[in-house]
Design an enzyme around this catalytic site. Structure first.
Site, short mmCIF file in Angstrom:
data_model
loop_
_atom_site.label_atom_id
_atom_site.label_comp_id
_atom_site.label_asym_id
_atom_site.label_seq_id
_atom_site.Cartn_x
_atom_site.Cartn_y
_atom_site.Cartn_z
CD GLU A 130 -2.93 -1.18 2.26
OE1 GLU A 130 -2.40 -1.51 3.33
OE2 GLU A 130 -4.14 -0.95 2.14
CD GLU A 150 -3.68 -6.14 3.73
OE1 GLU A 150 -3.81 -6.70 2.62
OE2 GLU A 150 -2.81 -5.29 3.96
#
Ligand code: NAD
Length: 735
Positions: A130, A150
């Site tokens: 990210e 995730e």
């Protein structure tokens, strides 16, 4: 300025190279300190006029970052649950702040006014990827891997992942990536347009600097007014084609069991209607929502924290020095032995693969040949790695080749006498400190160890099929198994990159006990006249990856028949339900042995036609009207019968650490992962609710659902399994 975890070198062109290298750790992870330091580094880069741009990379060989620090994540959950009972609003507000910490840090990096390139030198998962997505440019070494995993542990990529990915990819590709959590190779990421360049490992920093020198805008496309979404606006003809299908796909893929997937979809949908700052705020809200769910708490604990702890050897006796295994022997080059030989060679070990005749041993090695060819064709292994792997496997019929092996794994027929004969042959050549392991699936280890001179060096290592794909191994302690044997077995499992659970001897050990309950419940439903398709669908809607009848076909119906006969022989006729036996015996005598026979509970027509439930099943039992069958109850029956069996294994001392029952149930037989595993399923709803559910099912279906004495006690006291069988205590006991 100096930073504990980072160094900064600015070159003559004004490009600052920021190298992340945490002292004393093999991998960089995100801790609160790391994020604070990055925050200050961004300030420093932005303020320093001499700096024209920056490259972020890692000083760790082969990895950029493994993602969030386990302790940081666990602390976030613990603090929240400690606080929420006292002051709900404050607890949620704190959680919201913590959930957004990294997201706003990457937004700051993205809008700091200087162009930043992330140079991805190796594994770059979660928050690290990210960070790269928030950077203005991304280059990766060819060997690098990246992704947003995730969702696999029940949460969402909450540091901008749900917003930047769908601004870089078309909506379908973005949703697929976010909801599957797949890992991408550098080339795959480049082909999708997620990174700018892939270069040789040694050229990474130069390539990153070159990208900056070419002139990289410090303003991201989505912060420009003329930005257009890759799939067009949501409220547009294109959007109208995409979004209505997403809801049904979500249901099909998840059966509405995974709050994280639902929140990802909502976050993308709502976020794409807004500019980036508000979109990130939406993501932060959904992240906070997901973090409060039981599913996220349980999945993180089992699939992230516990799975890593077990893989790193949480149950390994600490005082036994590392075994430095170099060579292992596998005896029995059949279905399982061939698979074990492959994973051992892949783990870098030399393997002697033995069977009765040279031809059978060669056939076992040919399995590895086939697997490496597949890997090479898919680009997951180089030709030279494939050749080296195969060169490590020596197929032979000569037991003398085992003389310098540190460990021998026996995988011959499931027959006491054959195993005893092989044990003697191996013992005659084995060195005095080597360990002997059996891959038996049913025969108690203690009794097999009687045929070996030194039962301290005898242990069970139970693999699951297909060996190259199944993550779990069950390590079984016989009554006399010593610490050294356990340490060697766990070192071996670690070398081959599997996750071990350590259990005490018992018929069926842990996993097969639970799996047999799953199949038995399906037999009961068939006998009751529940339509077979409902049985299979109920299991899938409950979260099982494979329906019980399909699973039975995979493991073979004649195997179920043999297990039932052995159980009746050893434990008496009443140990098997006569209706189950009749069903399985009829199937077996009709040659319906499962997939291998092309017919079982399903029919298996030639590909590309799909398997279909065998219509004859409906004729064997009077069928109920589907409208009268309680579908929710079918789902509960499957999960409860397996969870109850897991609870029994803990109560009996077969499994001593709840983490092992949880991780073992998900990795071994796919127990509904959103629950966190068999024991977390009980703890998640609380023993009181679970006992009530058991009693309801007991009243309807009989005593197999009767709660155990321990469960009743825990229902009264409010205790959880994780409190009662404290994992830290269990590790200490093992140490
Ligand atoms: P298999 O029949 O495919 O292979 C057994 C191999 O052992 C054969 O190649 C055979 O030639 C060889 N063998 C027999 N006697 C031998 C001897 N005296 N010396 C050397 N080799 C000999 O069986 P499998 O499915 O691979 O099962 C092997 C073991 O693994 C069994 O104990 C089984 O219970 C266990 N197991 C099987 C599974 C599964 O899914 N099949 C899963 C876990 C454990």
């Amino acid at each position: 300025m100096t930073y504990e975890n980072f160094t900064i070198d600015t070159d003559a062109d004004g490009i600052a190279l920021v190298t992340w290298d945490m002292p004393g750790r093999s991998m960089n992870v995100f801790t609160a300190e790391v994020m604070d330091q990055i925050d200050r580094i961004i300030d420093q880069l932005a303020a320093d006029e001499a700096v024209k741009g920056a490259v972020f990379t890692s000083g760790k060989k082969g990895s950029f970052t493994g993602g969030a620090d386990l302790k940081t994540i666990s602390a976030m959950f613990e603090d929240f649950h400690a606080e929420v009972g006292r002051n709900r609003e404050a607890a949620i507000a704190t959680l919201f702040e913590r959930a957004g910490r990294m997201s706003w840090l990457w937004r700051k990096l993205e809008t700091c006014g200087k162009p930043i390139v992330t140079a991805i030198n190796g594994t770059c998962m979660g928050g690290g990827f990210e960070m790269a997505l928030a950077s203005h440019g991304r280059v990766a070494a060819r060997s690098a891997q990246m992704g947003l995993p995730e969702v696999k542990v029940g949460i969402l990529p909450g540091a901008g992942g749900t917003q930047r990915i769908p601004r870089l990819l078309d909506t379908q590709a973005a949703l697929a990536l976010l909801t599957k959590g797949s890992t991408l190779s550098a080339d795959e990421a480049k082909a999708m347009g997620l990174i700018d360049a892939v270069v040789g490992d040694g050229d990474l920093v130069d390539a990153a600097k070159a990208l900056l020198k070419k002139g990289l805008s410090p303003v991201k496309p989505w912060d420009e007014e003329r930005f257009k979404l890759p799939s067009g606006p949501i409220y547009s003809p294109q959007g109208a084609k995409i979004w209505p299908a997403v809801a049904s796909l979500y249901r099909k893929e998840t059966a509405d069991n995974y709050p994280a997937v639902k929140c990802i979809v909502k976050s993308v949908y709502e976020g794409l209607l807004l500019p980036m700052d508000q979109a990130l705020r939406v993501e932060q809200r959904y992240f906070t929502e997901v973090l409060q769910t039981t599913e996220a708490r349980m999945m993180i604990r089992s699939l992230f924290v516990s799975a890593q702890a077990l893989a790193k050897g949480a149950r390994r006796p600490k005082d036994v020095p590392p075994s430095n295994l170099r060579k292992v022997g596998i005896v029995g080059a059949g279905f399982m032995g061939a698979g074990i030989a492959f994973v051992a060679a892949k783990g870098g070990l030399d393997v002697v693969l033995i069977d009765q005749e040279q031809a059978a041993a060669d056939k076992g090695k040919a399995h590895s040949q086939k697997l490496v060819e597949g890997l090479v064709a898919k680009g997951r292994m180089s030709q030279s790695e494939a050749e080296a792997l195969l060169a490590r496997i020596t197929p032979t019929a000569d037991y003398a080749a085992l003389s310098d092996a540190g460990l021998v794994v026996e995988a011959v027929f499931e027959d006491r006498d054959v195993k005893a004969e092989v044990t003697k042959k191996v013992a005659a050549v084995l060195s005095a400190d080597a360990v002997y392991a059996s891959n038996t699936s049913t025969i108690p280890i203690t009794s097999l160890a009687e045929t070996f001179d030194d039962p301290e060096r005898f242990i069970g290592i139970h693999f699951f099929s297909p060996v190259d794909r199944m993550q779990l191994t069950e390590v079984i302690l016989g009554e006399k198994t010593g610490e050294k044997a356990l340490a060697v077995a766990l070192d071996f499992v670690r070398a081959i990159k599997k996750t071990p659970i350590v259990v005490n001897d018992s018929r069926g050990f842990f996993a097969n006990r639970c799996v047999l309950r799953y199949m038995n419940e399906a037999y009961d439903m068939l006998v009751e006249g529940v339509p077979p398709a409902m049985i299979e669908n109920a299991a899938k809607f409950a979260g099982m990856p494979v329906g019980p009848l399909a699973l039975n076909d995979e493991t073979a119906v004649d195997l179920s028949h043999r297990i039932m006969k052995a159980t009746m022989r050893d434990m008496g006729e009443s140990a098997v339900d006569p209706r189950h036996f009749k069903l399985v015996e009829t199937m077996t005598s009709d040659g319906r042995l499962g997939r291998k026979a092309g017919k079982g509970f399903y029919d298996y027509p030639e590909k590309p036609a799909k398997k279909k439930l065998w219509p004859g099943l409906k004729e064997m039992f009077d069928q109920k009207d589907p409208q009268t069958v309680d579908f929710t109850e079918l789902k509960q029956r499957f999960l409860v019968t397996m969870a109850l069996e897991a609870a029994r294994t803990m109560e009996e001392g077969v499994v001593t650490d709840p983490r092992e029952a949880d991780v073992g149930s998900i990795f071994g037989f796919g127990f509904a992962p959103y629950t966190g595993g068999t024991i977390s399923y009980i703890d998640g709803m609380g023993a009181k609710a679970f006992v009530a559910l058991c009693e309801k099912l007991e009243a309807r279906f009989g005593e197999r659902f009767a709660p155990t004495p321990l469960l009743r006690e825990m229902a009264r006291s409010g205790e959880t399994f994780y409190q009662r069988f404290d994992p830290d205590g269990a590790s200490a006991r093992a140490a």
